[in-house]
Design an enzyme around this catalytic site. Structure first.
Site, PDB file in Angstrom:
ATOM      1  N   TYR A  73      58.385  33.900  54.017  1.00 49.17           N
ATOM      2  CA  TYR A  73      57.435  34.845  54.149  1.00 49.17           C
ATOM      3  C   TYR A  73      57.405  35.059  55.881  1.00 49.17           C
ATOM      4  O   TYR A  73      57.362  36.111  56.315  1.00 49.17           O
ATOM      5  CB  TYR A  73      56.053  34.231  54.159  1.00 49.17           C
ATOM      6  CG  TYR A  73      54.801  35.164  54.150  1.00 49.17           C
ATOM      7  CD1 TYR A  73      55.225  36.637  54.563  1.00 49.17           C
ATOM      8  CD2 TYR A  73      53.637  34.649  53.539  1.00 49.17           C
ATOM      9  CE1 TYR A  73      53.914  37.488  54.528  1.00 49.17           C
ATOM     10  CE2 TYR A  73      52.484  35.850  53.684  1.00 49.17           C
ATOM     11  CZ  TYR A  73      52.867  37.050  54.196  1.00 49.17           C
ATOM     12  OH  TYR A  73      51.858  37.897  54.063  1.00 49.17           O
ATOM     13  N   ASP A 113      62.631  30.940  43.591  1.00 45.27           N
ATOM     14  CA  ASP A 113      62.198  30.179  44.673  1.00 45.27           C
ATOM     15  C   ASP A 113      60.740  29.758  44.041  1.00 45.27           C
ATOM     16  O   ASP A 113      60.258  28.633  44.619  1.00 45.27           O
ATOM     17  CB  ASP A 113      61.805  31.361  45.880  1.00 45.27           C
ATOM     18  CG  ASP A 113      63.223  31.663  46.464  1.00 45.27           C
ATOM     19  OD1 ASP A 113      64.076  30.585  46.495  1.00 45.27           O
ATOM     20  OD2 ASP A 113      63.226  32.767  47.038  1.00 45.27           O
TER      21      ASP A 113
END
Length: 301
Positions: free
Chosen positions: A194, A77
């Site tokens: 997140y 990522d």
């Protein structure tokens, strides 16, 4: 820097700290060159990659991707978000090959390298645009910092032992005040990053919306919010609280003094992603998180 003479050029970005990425890069480079497609890489990565002499090397800059038809990214990522920084400024589509754990931005896995090369050579891919966010930081009413994010902008406490006191705002109106670890403002693309870890909802990428997700808030009302795509979100760090920090995509950070105000709105420039598959986001979600679906029967035929 060296120059390529090929009529077609693909930019390659890899996580050179991983042996698997180095080997994958070697296979992709060999496959593209064999088909007459030029390859370009960052000069800072070239020393770590086994590259033939005809591979073009450039310094990192806003025009590093000029003339490239595609950006192929090999990594997890973090590497994909680094690629997004290059892709956004250039408008070149990004094709991610996941060498990490989840990799929601990736379109292929390590075992798909031959297929990736074939699709690139035959231009057998589609391009979709992903919404970004633009971020402003104000202190004493003056703009002191500008940034952007593909996944999220997070306002977080700087000191582990102290809560960050904030007031959150939507479209010029206050919503709630609370102390906590911070607030995540995210795009639908970032809803599985997140914001997901902070307890936010999963939002399908086709949905145009903005998310605001409190992080470990000490408050009665500190729920995840989903707003219109043209809303303006704001997080005000209260004057009596310790300073905080702003993180954009977990890569770029700036200190937020007490009293700072962070404004988040839909980004003016999207990130373009190359897609190889027509699989639904639902199937991607189930595969990436290994969700249990045993017993599903589906609609009657």
């Amino acid at each position: 820097m060296t120059k390529t003479t090929s009529a077609r050029t693909v930019f390659l970005l890899a996580h050179t700290g991983r042996p698997s990425a180095i080997r994958s890069a070697e296979l992709v480079v060999q496959g593209l060159l064999r088909c007459g497609i030029g390859v370009r890489v960052l000069a800072s990565e070239a020393a770590d990659l086994p590259l033939p002499s005809q591979v073009e090397q450039v310094d990192p800059s806003e025009d590093a991707l000029d003339g490239s038809e595609l950006l192929v990214v090999l990594g997890g990522d973090g590497t994909l978000l680094r690629g997004a920084e290059l892709a956004r400024s250039s408008g070149v589509p990004m094709l991610g090959v996941n060498l990490g754990r989840v990799g929601f931005l990736a379109e292929a896995e390590r075992d798909d390298l031959d297929k990736v090369v074939d699709r690139v050579v035959t231009r057998s891919y589609e391009v979709e645009e992903r919404m970004t966010i633009d971020v402003l930081v104000r202190t004493n009413g003056q703009i002191v910092h500008r940034d952007w994010a593909l996944n999220e902008a997070s306002v977080e406490k700087a000191a582990r032992e102290r809560l960050l006191e904030v007031v959150i705002e939507v479209d010029g109106r206050p919503v709630s005040r609370f102390g906590g670890d911070g607030v995540v403002c995210a795009t639908p693309t970032g809803s599985t990053a997140y914001a997901f870890s902070a307890g936010g909802p999963v939002v399908w990428p086709e949905v145009e919306a903005l998310l605001m997700v409190p992080i470990s808030a000490h408050a009665l009302f500190a729920k995840p919010l989903v707003t219109a795509p043209d809303s303006v979100l704001a997080v005000e760090v209260q004057p009596q609280t310790p300073h905080g920090v702003l993180w954009c995509d977990g890569r770029r950070t700036v200190e937020l003094p007490a009293g700072a105000r962070v404004e988040v709105r839909r980004g003016a420039v999207p990130v373009r992603l190359a897609r190889l598959h027509h699989a639904s986001f639902t199937d991607r979600l189930v595969a990436k998180f290994a969700l249990p679906v045993a017993g599903w029967r589906g609609a009657p035929q």
